[in-house]
Every structure is written in C-alpha cells, then in structure tokens.
Design an enzyme around this catalytic site. Structure first.
Site, PDB file in Angstrom:
ATOM      1  N   SER A  61      18.423 -27.810  16.069  1.00 35.25           N
ATOM      2  CA  SER A  61      18.244 -26.360  15.930  1.00 35.25           C
ATOM      3  C   SER A  61      16.790 -25.891  16.032  1.00 35.25           C
ATOM      4  O   SER A  61      16.535 -24.686  15.969  1.00 35.25           O
ATOM      5  CB  SER A  61      18.840 -25.872  14.601  1.00 35.25           C
ATOM      6  OG  SER A  61      20.241 -25.838  14.681  1.00 35.25           O
ATOM      7  N   LYS A  64      16.154 -23.129  18.432  1.00 31.13           N
ATOM      8  CA  LYS A  64      16.249 -21.700  18.106  1.00 31.13           C
ATOM      9  C   LYS A  64      14.879 -21.038  17.986  1.00 31.13           C
ATOM     10  O   LYS A  64      14.778 -19.801  18.025  1.00 31.13           O
ATOM     11  CB  LYS A  64      17.047 -21.511  16.819  1.00 31.13           C
ATOM     12  CG  LYS A  64      18.516 -21.931  16.932  1.00 31.13           C
ATOM     13  CD  LYS A  64      19.277 -21.628  15.645  1.00 31.13           C
ATOM     14  CE  LYS A  64      20.750 -21.985  15.749  1.00 31.13           C
ATOM     15  NZ  LYS A  64      20.998 -23.416  15.502  1.00 31.13           N
ATOM     16  N   SER A 120      20.443 -20.593  10.313  1.00 34.47           N
ATOM     17  CA  SER A 120      20.535 -21.293  11.597  1.00 34.47           C
ATOM     18  C   SER A 120      21.837 -20.967  12.314  1.00 34.47           C
ATOM     19  O   SER A 120      22.517 -21.853  12.856  1.00 34.47           O
ATOM     20  CB  SER A 120      20.409 -22.809  11.394  1.00 34.47           C
ATOM     21  OG  SER A 120      20.025 -23.463  12.587  1.00 34.47           O
ATOM     22  N   LYS A 229      11.275 -24.243  10.591  1.00 35.29           N
ATOM     23  CA  LYS A 229      12.687 -24.360  10.947  1.00 35.29           C
ATOM     24  C   LYS A 229      13.199 -25.768  10.690  1.00 35.29           C
ATOM     25  O   LYS A 229      12.493 -26.748  10.935  1.00 35.29           O
ATOM     26  CB  LYS A 229      12.872 -24.023  12.427  1.00 35.29           C
ATOM     27  CG  LYS A 229      14.335 -23.984  12.896  1.00 35.29           C
ATOM     28  CD  LYS A 229      15.031 -22.739  12.422  1.00 35.29           C
ATOM     29  CE  LYS A 229      16.517 -22.715  12.772  1.00 35.29           C
ATOM     30  NZ  LYS A 229      17.311 -23.679  11.946  1.00 35.29           N
TER      31      LYS A 229
END
Length: 281
Positions: A61, A64, A120, A229
C-alpha cells in the site's frame, strides 16, 4: 604525549579528549534492522542507513502515496466524487483494507484522501483513480509517467492501491520510495493528511458518517513524527515509510519486508539514530 593503551589499542575516545576533537567512535551504533530492505536519509542529503536499498520489490500500500501525489497535482480538494458499486466490490473482492465506503455516497476529494491514507482504503483508491484518470488505466499511466519524471527509474505501477495483480506486478525500491515521500511531503495537504491520527466525517445528505484511524502506529509512540504510510501483502511483507523531525533535519526512511509491530520500533530507533548522526556532522 602520553596516550593510554587499552587491550593493546589506543583508546580513540581518550585521543579525542586529548586532541580536543569529537570522536566518531563515540557516536551511537546503527540499530539492528530486520527488514529485508531499508533506507534512511535526511534533508541535507546524508544517507544514514541502507540495506539492499536498490532492489526491486513489491511495496504493497505504499503505492497509495503516488496515488495521492498524482491526485493532489490536478485535483481541487472540494471536488465531489460519487462512490460506485465497482469501487466497493473491487476492494471487497480482493480482500483489501477499505474505508467502509458505500455505493451512492458523495464525498469530497479531501475526505477521500484521508480515506485513502489513514485506513488505507482500496475503495477510496479505486474511486480517486477512476475519477482522475479518467478511468483506472489512464490514471495508472499518469502514475508511471510521474515516476519517470521524478527519476524513479526502478519503480513501476500496475494499480493505484498496491494489491497483487494476476499480471506481472508492480515494484519499487527503498531509495525510490524515500525520494517519492520527500516530494510528497512538500505538499502541506499531504503532510496534514498523513500526520493525522484520526479523521471524522460528519453525516450529511450526501454521505454517511465516517471515522478513519491511521494505521501508522509510529504517530503515537514517537515525538516529531510526520507520517507517512503502512503497507502489507504476502509478497511485500510489512512495509513502513516514515518521516520525522530531528535536530533541525527532516528524516525520511523506509522499511520493506519487515514484521508487523517490529517495523514501528525500528523506525523510531532509526529516526533517533539519524538525528544523532546529523547533530554530530
């Protein structure tokens, strides 16, 4: 001049005191890093840690981050996007993390960025990519063109969320991820989003109420943390891109292929270590 010998070697610390200079031997050792790949650099460009930092691997992720970066380059935060059944089903079908979005909700791009980065949400990623491509294929092409323009030669995107794909998957490196984070953190909006522990959306006629909590536990355990993140897939392992302020420097680092809870403790140690090294230089 008399110099003490300890165990047959001259004590570098004693030499430093006698000569009136600082001693590199007195600096803290780098923390142990169990992640498969890692990289840490400060805002002055000093590299404080590297481990297989140029190896191409999936980054889950962390993808992202590029999704948010591309959206912020062309979106108005007040834009309104309608969530479709496809957005919801896409995330559910792949078993991805979601923001709990429902078909027919209309949310601003600003709120969808929180939905993307805090819990997320793959549903939010799908909605943003679909809207700003327009269409996911066009949006992924934008992600790859942006990576090329930024000099991220070892990065390739195949979707806006980092989920595994049947086709040859996307990849990046620890070095490229840190470079991307440095660019993204130049945006005040991006920094505000990834630095938030929680974001609440009040119910209106356009959408339900939502409360999104940040999966980045580093925000609650260390001072001066800016974000950034978390990520996880079976192929990528547990990932963490992190940033913080230490001794007047912005430290940005990444851990790829790590263990779940260990990544947060290691990141905190690396932030402190890099800050100490910056202070000595």
């Amino acid at each position: 001049m008399f110099i003490m010998r300890i165990g047959g070697f001259i004590s570098s610390a004693i030499v430093a005191v006698l000569l009136g200079v600082s001693s590199p031997a007195m600096a803290a050792d780098a923390p142990a890093v169990g992640a498969s790949e890692a990289y840490v650099v400060d805002s002055a460009g000093t590299i404080h840690f590297g481990k297989r930092e140029t190896r191409r691997v999936p980054v889950a992720s962390l993808v992202k981050i590029m999704t948010a970066y591309v959206v912020l380059r062309e979106a108005s935060l007040s834009d309104t996007i309608t969530i479709t059944a496809t957005d919801v089903k896409y995330a559910a079908r792949g078993g991805a993390a979601t923001a709990g979005l429902k078909k027919g909700e209309r949310l601003t791009t600003r709120d969808l960025l929180y939905a993307l980065m805090l819990p997320s949400g793959a549903d939010a990623a799908n909605a943003l990519a679909r809207h700003y491509g327009p269409g996911k294929t066009a949006f992924i092409a934008k992600m790859n063109r942006t990576a090329q323009a930024m000099g991220l030669a070892d990065t390739r995107y195949t979707n806006p969320d980092g989920m595994p794909t049947p086709a040859k998957g996307g990849y990046s490196t620890a070095v490229d991820q840190v470079k991307l984070a440095q660019r993204a953190l130049a945006s005040d909006t991006f920094t505000a989003v990834v630095g938030s522990k929680v974001h609440k959306v009040t119910k209106t006629a356009l959408h339900r109420a939502h409360t999104w909590r940040n999966t980045n536990k580093l925000l609650g355990r260390a001072d001066g943390v800016l974000g950034v993140k978390t990520g996880y897939t079976n192929a990528a392992g547990y990932c963490l891109l992190f940033a913080g302020e230490r001794n007047g420097q912005r430290i940005v680092g990444v851990l790829l292929g790590d263990r779940n809870e260990r990544r947060f403790g290691t990141a905190e140690q690396l932030l402190d270590y890099a800050g100490e090294q910056s202070a000595l230089s």
